[in-house]
Design an enzyme around this catalytic site. Structure first.
Site, PDB file in Angstrom:
ATOM      1  N   ARG A   1       0.853  -1.190   0.000  1.00  0.00           N
ATOM      2  CA  ARG A   1       0.000   0.000   0.000  1.00  0.00           C
ATOM      3  C   ARG A   1       0.890   1.241   0.000  1.00  0.00           C
ATOM      4  NH1 ARG A   1       2.318   2.098   3.955  1.00  0.00           N
ATOM      5  NH2 ARG A   1       0.715   3.688   3.928  1.00  0.00           N
ATOM      6  N   GLY A   2       0.263   2.412  -0.163  1.00  0.00           N
ATOM      7  CA  GLY A   2       1.017   3.658  -0.292  1.00  0.00           C
ATOM      8  C   GLY A   2       1.135   3.984  -1.771  1.00  0.00           C
ATOM      9  N   ALA A   3       0.684   5.180  -2.145  1.00  0.00           N
ATOM     10  CA  ALA A   3       0.573   5.509  -3.564  1.00  0.00           C
ATOM     11  C   ALA A   3       1.854   5.255  -4.372  1.00  0.00           C
ATOM     12  CB  ALA A   3       0.087   6.947  -3.715  1.00  0.00           C
TER      13      ALA A   3
ATOM     14  N   ASP B   1      -2.378  10.598  -2.217  1.00  0.00           N
ATOM     15  CA  ASP B   1      -2.651   9.538  -3.179  1.00  0.00           C
ATOM     16  C   ASP B   1      -2.937  10.102  -4.562  1.00  0.00           C
ATOM     17  OD1 ASP B   1      -3.434   8.304  -0.400  1.00  0.00           O
ATOM     18  OD2 ASP B   1      -2.953   6.669  -1.775  1.00  0.00           O
TER      19      ASP B   1
ATOM     20  N   ASN C   1      -6.120  12.037  -0.119  1.00  0.00           N
ATOM     21  CA  ASN C   1      -5.216  11.218   0.691  1.00  0.00           C
ATOM     22  C   ASN C   1      -6.044  10.375   1.661  1.00  0.00           C
ATOM     23  OD1 ASN C   1      -2.513  10.459   1.482  1.00  0.00           O
ATOM     24  ND2 ASN C   1      -2.758  11.701   3.325  1.00  0.00           N
TER      25      ASN C   1
END
Lengths: 347, 347
Positions: free
Chosen positions: B44-46, B234, B243
């Protein structure tokens, strides 16, 4: 749903730390059992804590073997001391203790007469709380329109009181009047009173409720999903409402989105001699934050802040609903004084 | 701490859903494994999602038995389709997919040449992300003063990127410059990336961190404990920063308390052709809200909202830190245009 009751020398309540999964009834027979239940939050909610403390003193009186009034008063003072140390923020605790002690001191008669009066006064505190909630409900329901979606934080329901609830009392009253309302409940970390208790109460009553995490409040307001906010209070002082952690966050967001922010609380929650800087904000165990229920969520050894309450300055409060009526800010200079309760504060 | 790596035809990463309790390394060998890891938030995490998607395409290329360039391109298109369906909000996913596909299409040569170029481009995306984070860190650290206490939400750290982090990259850079800073991490319900990942990363680095629940943000700001807020993003569109859910709540509170609110994100997160109304906010499973990790917290059958992201209008954003510099609002009319990236937007 009656949350606490005196039954032949026992105080009967439900263990709120086990809800909604288990409905465990507890019977308490002495002051320390009541104190422990308050401390560990088996019993919680400002008005309920007040009633429970009164019953703790009633148990002390009921089982006392004192031979004199002075001896009984000393035992009551000792129980009061234990109860006062349980939780520092909600004022109803101190209010109820003082009321029982002052009743006990004022009784003219023998030990038996004092015991009877103390038990009766504790029952009276409980009855008055229910009555106050019903009145608050009727006043507060005037502020609710058909079709409203109301956000509430934590649990200010029957479970936070003797019965009916403060914030949820207003919601119940509006619902009973036939207003088609919906509720958003915030889960209310760390102890999850919203997810566990508010959702449980509203589902039992058939009132439509949606659960969100605390950090979704901004989003649902931004999306225009919320018409009003109603919360309870643990202490109302001259300049602020002190209530469950997260209340201030909700209040600032409501203010930013021009959403009315209402506080529902009986006058036993008012402490108008004090300002917010004089109130102790209880800091609870770090384990409540590093764990959810019994599951660890954060690495061991992390530093934690865990204030159980926060402070909402009155500028963020649209109105306070109490059993005497609806208190509104006077123009921009909202000064909540005792006098205003009987005068211009009401509409 | 390198979060993702290409190793002899395998993509190696850490399962973030098991952190901080277990450090489980996953090796992925095909596109669907990568897609599943993104969907279930093991990854995860853009920026990391972008790099992972690029590697998903690289795996497809690497193991392809295509006999022609057209056949290989069709396989890549198919993998791209699978990846695009994983999560709708973070734009880095789509950006990385498009970059790899366009590279593949542009290669003049045989199948083998395309495979090599695709793998190389995926590695390049990963390397560039690390480089962007380092640059962002250096730019962003200028905004941090010695002694600052910084609040961050969710995890925009090494674990959200290929390495070093965006918001945590800025914090790391300031720390490496010798600035004595402290961090408040919000736990970030429902998936607890703050409690699980941000705390884990900062404790590993020895940077002082305190954990709070999301609803304590108002209180710590009210108490004057926070000097600055830094979060990741994001997707950054013309009018807003999108976000992790809760970001908007933090931004409104920062605004109310006159606390600078900074966003750190590489330009791969910018989507300046779009406005916020054109972005799909992912709604995830209700179980994420009714449960914490695997423990049920709310009554069965309760209705739930679970938006994974929210929208913070640019009026709440003090500056955006990207690898090209610091982008500040132009007076009150903050219009984030591509041109401003090269012109007056920078200081």
């Amino acid at each position: 749903m009656r949350t606490i009751e005196w039954k032949d020398g026992k105080v009967v309540t439900i263990d709120q730390s086990r809800l909604p999964h288990e409905e465990v009834i507890i019977e308490m027979k002495n002051c320390s059992e009541v104190a422990e239940a308050i401390k560990s939050m088996k019993i919680r909610g400002a008005p309920l804590i007040g009633a429970a403390a009164a019953y703790g003193l009633a148990l002390t009186a009921y089982y006392s073997r004192a031979n004199s009034k002075a001896e009984l008063l000393a035992e009551l003072e000792q129980c009061a001391e234990t109860l006062r140390k349980t939780r520092p923020t909600a004022v109803n605790l101190f209010w109820a203790i003082d009321r029982i002690l002052s009743k006990a001191r004022s009784v003219e008669g023998d030990v038996k007469a004092v015991v009877e009066e103390v038990v009766e006064e504790a029952n009276l505190i409980a009855e008055e709380d229910v009555e106050a909630n019903r009145k608050m409900g009727r006043f507060g329901a005037r502020l609710i329109e058909d079709g409203d979606t109301i956000l509430t934080h934590c649990n200010a329901g029957a479970l936070a009181t003797v019965d009916y609830g403060t914030a949820l009392g207003v919601i119940r009253a509006a619902w009973e009047e036939g207003k088609k309302i919906k509720v958003f409940a915030t889960e209310t970390r760390p102890k999850l009173q919203g997810a566990r208790l508010t959702v449980y109460e509203l589902m039992r009553d058939g009132i439509p409720v949606s659960l969100i995490t605390d950090n979704m409040v901004g989003y649902v307001m931004y999306k225009g999903l919320i018409d009003k906010v109603i919360v309870g209070a643990d202490r109302i002082v001259q300049d602020a409402v002190i209530n469950k952690i997260g209340t201030y966050t909700v209040a600032v967001l409501a203010h930013e989105h021009n959403i009315p922010f209402y506080v529902a609380a009986p006058t036993s929650t008012f402490d108008l001699e004090k300002t917010s800087s004089q109130v102790i904000i209880e800091e609870r165990s770090s384990q409540e934050v590093t764990h959810v229920l019994s599951v660890r969520i954060a690495p061991e050894g992390v530093k934690v802040l865990n204030p159980a309450f926060d402070i909402t300055p009155l500028k963020y409060v649209s109105a306070i609903i109490c059993e005497k009526g609806i208190l509104r800010p006077k123009e921009t200079n909202f000064e909540l004084k005792l006098e205003s309760l009987n005068l211009a504060g009401f509409q």
